[in-house]
Design an enzyme around this catalytic site. Sequence first.
Site, mmCIF file in Angstrom:
data_model
loop_
_atom_site.group_PDB
_atom_site.id
_atom_site.type_symbol
_atom_site.label_atom_id
_atom_site.label_comp_id
_atom_site.label_asym_id
_atom_site.label_seq_id
_atom_site.Cartn_x
_atom_site.Cartn_y
_atom_site.Cartn_z
ATOM 1 N N ASP A 288 0.196 -12.957 -10.995
ATOM 2 C CA ASP A 288 -0.509 -12.596 -9.768
ATOM 3 C C ASP A 288 -0.432 -11.083 -9.543
ATOM 4 O O ASP A 288 0.479 -10.411 -10.028
ATOM 5 C CB ASP A 288 0.102 -13.337 -8.580
ATOM 6 C CG ASP A 288 -0.899 -13.604 -7.472
ATOM 7 O OD1 ASP A 288 -1.886 -12.859 -7.384
ATOM 8 O OD2 ASP A 288 -0.681 -14.552 -6.697
ATOM 9 N N GLU B 131 -3.323 -6.102 -10.366
ATOM 10 C CA GLU B 131 -4.100 -4.875 -10.146
ATOM 11 C C GLU B 131 -3.240 -3.628 -10.292
ATOM 12 O O GLU B 131 -3.714 -2.692 -10.937
ATOM 13 C CB GLU B 131 -4.740 -4.845 -8.748
ATOM 14 C CG GLU B 131 -5.579 -6.002 -8.347
ATOM 15 C CD GLU B 131 -4.766 -7.197 -7.896
ATOM 16 O OE1 GLU B 131 -4.034 -7.088 -6.913
ATOM 17 O OE2 GLU B 131 -4.859 -8.227 -8.552
ATOM 18 N N ASP C 30 -8.561 -13.803 -4.141
ATOM 19 C CA ASP C 30 -8.418 -14.580 -2.910
ATOM 20 C C ASP C 30 -9.700 -14.516 -2.071
ATOM 21 O O ASP C 30 -9.730 -13.932 -0.984
ATOM 22 C CB ASP C 30 -7.240 -14.053 -2.100
ATOM 23 C CG ASP C 30 -5.924 -14.128 -2.868
ATOM 24 O OD1 ASP C 30 -5.844 -14.924 -3.816
ATOM 25 O OD2 ASP C 30 -4.994 -13.386 -2.512
#
Length: 795
Positions: A402, A405, A471
Site C-alpha cells: 500500500d 507513491e 481509494d
Amino acid sequence: MNKIRICMLLFLVLAGSLTSRGQSYQKTDAGIKTAIKSVAVEVQFYDPSTVRVLKWPQGDTFDKKSLSVIKAPQKTTFSVQQKGEAITLKSADLLVVLNLSSGAISFKTPDGETLLAEKETPNQFVKFDDAGVSAYKVTQAFVLAKGEPIYGLGIQQQGKMSQRNVKLRMVQGNTDDYVPFFQSVKGYGVFWDNYSPTNFADTQEETSFSSEVGDGIDYYFMNGGTADGVIAHMRSLTGQAPMFPLWTYGYWQSKERYKSQNELLGVVQKYRELGVPLDGIIQDWQYWGNNYLWNAMDFLNPEFYDPQKMVNDVHKLNAHLIISVWSSFGPHTKQYKELEKLNALYNFKTWPESGSEKWPPNLDYPSGVRVYDAFNPAARDIYWKHLNESVFKLGMDGWWMDSTEPDNFDNKPSTTHLGSYQKVRNAYPLVSVGGVYDNQRKVSSDKRVFILTRSAFAGQQRYGANTWSGDVVASWNALRNQISGGLNISLTGIPHFNSDIGGFFLWEFKEKLKDPEYRELYARWVQFGAFSPMMRSHGADAPREIYQFGKKGDKVYDAIERYINLRYSLLPYIYSTSWDVTANQSSMIRALVMDFAADKQALDINDQYMFGKSILVCPVTTGMYTKDREEDFSTIKSRKLYLPKGSDWVDYWTGEKLSGGQTVTKDTPLDVIPLYLKAGSILPIGPKVQFATEKKWDNLEIRVYEGGNGEFTLYEDENDNYNYEKGVYSTITFNWNNAKRTLTINDRKGEYPGMLKDRKFNIILVSKGKAVGDGAVEKFDKVVSYNGRKTVVRL
C-alpha cells in the site's frame, strides 16, 4: 612525405565526422553525436525500431543509468547520410532525421512517412539548485498530426480514452498512477525517461513533457507498427511481465479491515458454506497494533493470536492469503531503528500522522511514522529481511504493498540514495516493489511473486505487480473512469490492473449497503471486475462480502454470484491469455485501438474494451433500476454500444450474429453485462468449481463462434512456481476454418508434471439460442477424446 602521412592520419581520425556550416557530427557504434546551439545531442539505436535521444547543455556531462530501462543497445546495422542541413540515420525499420540548424529530430517510416517530429523548443534547459546540486528543468515538445489519437500516461480519474487536449501534473498519487509514456494510433510510442514531477501538455500547437529535475533530456522513440508492437518494444526496453499463479485470477474478498484472525477466517468459511467460489482473502493494516508500531510486519495485535494457525487454516480451506505492508515505519519498529542507522528514512509527513487510531487524527500526538528510502539497495534488503522472517515464512501467499507513491503531505525536501527525492520521486513504486520481487525470487522459486500495489511506474510489469486504482469514491462516474484508467495503463506496457469493486469510500451513499442505488452500482462493478485482470472486492465504510447483499434469490445477491461463477468458468481462457501476455507481449484488457485501429469510430470509446482477443466487454455505467432510492425491476432497460468494424460479432447471451461497424441496443437487466464474441473465436469453458484448482480441465467445453477464421492456444502448467521459465508447460492450439467448417486440434506441445495425457473436448458450434450465456449445454456437436495428437473435427 611526413606531412602527407600526418594529413592522411587526420583524415582517418575524422572519417566518422562530417561538417556543414560549422556543425559537425561523429558517427558512433550506435548512432551519432553532435552539438547544436550549445546543446550536445546523441542519437542511439537500441534495435532497428527503437532509438534513444539524449540532449544536455554542452560542456556538462550526462551519464545516466536508467531505473526503468534494463535493455542494452543491440548491435544494429544503420547508415548515416547528410544532405544539406539534414542528417539521416537509417535502419531497417526507421529513419531518424536531425536538422543541424535547428536541432529538431523527426522520426519516419523506412518509406519516408513522418510518424513524429520534435518541435524546436526554446529554453529546454533551465538551470537551478536542486538540494545543493546543480540541475535543470528539462522540456521537449513534439508536433502530432491533427486529430491523431494517443494513449497511455498511466491511470487518471478523468474518463478520457485518447489523451489529446490533456494537461497533467504527473506526480504519483493515491488514485493517479503516472507513466510518462504515450503511444499513437500510427503505431509508435514515446517513453520520457525522467522520474521527477512532470507536466504533460497536449495543445493544438504541441505535445510536451516538462520535468522539474534532470541532468538532461532522455527519451526513447519506438516504431511498433501496431499497439501490440509498441507494447512489445516497451517491454523489451523495460522488462517482460512474469506469470501470476492461476489462483490469482479467481475471486478475492477484502475490506478495510478484518479486525481479528477469527473474523478473517470466518469470511472464508462462510463462502465455502454458501458454495460461492473464492480464492483470495486479504488482511489490511493494523494487524501490527498501534500506529507507533506502524508496519512492523508482525502480528502484535492480540486479536491475531496465532498467525501461523491463521495462514494454515486459510490454506486448509483451499484459499490464499495476502497481507498489507507499507513503505513507512513507526518509530518503535525494528525496521525503523535499522533504517535510521542507515540514514534511510525521509523527513516529510506521511500517513498516519497521529499515533492515535481515532478519527480525525490528533496531531498533538504525532505518530513519528517515516517513509523508507527504497532507492537504497541496503534499505530494500532490510525491508525484505523483516518481511521474510516475520511473514513470508508463515506461508503468506503474496503482498499488498500500500501507499507505494508514497503518501507525501508536505513536499518537504528529502535526500535519497540517488540524490534529491524530487529528482527520482515518481519512480518510487518501481524500486519499492522491485525490492520485494527480487528478494523473494532469491529465496524461492516454488511460489510465484504476487504483489498488489497502489502505484506504478514504467517497467513495473517485470516485478509481478498488479496495480489497483487507489481509494476511489464510489459513484457511477468513478466506475466509468476505471475503464479508461485501466486501459491506458495497459497501453504503457503494464498489463495487470484492478479497482476496488464497489469503490473504496461510500461518501455519496448515506445508507451505505441499504441504499438501492449503491447496491445496483455494486452489482455493475462486480460485472466489470469479472472482466478485469484481477477480480477483487474491497472498501471502507461497509463490508462487501456477498452475504451482505442478501441471500440466494435476491436479485443483487444472484447477480453477484452469477459473475463470480462466470469468472471461474472462463479461467482456461483467462490463464491462457495471461500466458499470451508473458510469452507474446500481449495485454489482458485491450483498448479498441489495439484490434481495430482502422475504425475511427472505435478510437475514443471509453466504456468498451476487449478482454483478451475474443471478448468485447461493454460495462453498464449508469443507474437503471433505482428511482427515488427505490428498486424498480418492472421494466427491462438497455444501453447502446458500438460493434467495431472489421469483424462480425456474436452476442454471448443469445448467440445472435451481428455485423461490425454499427451501434446497437442491448437489453441490460441487472444480471446482464453486454458481451460479444468476435466471429471466429474459440472459447474454452471450465468446470464449475469453488476454487481455481479444484478440478482438472479434463472435460472442457469448447465453444466455436463461426463467421470468420480463428485460433486459440490453450496454455497449462503447474499453476504456480517458475518452472514455466524453463519450458515446463504445454500448449494446445485450436484452429477454426470457417469456409471448411473444420476445427483442428493440433499436436500438444511441451509437457509438465501432472499433465493430462488423455482428456475430452466437448465441442459446440454456437448459434442463436444454442450454447449461450452461462447456462448448461444439453448436447454437444462433437465429443473428442484427445491424447495429444492432431485431430480434425468437421462441424
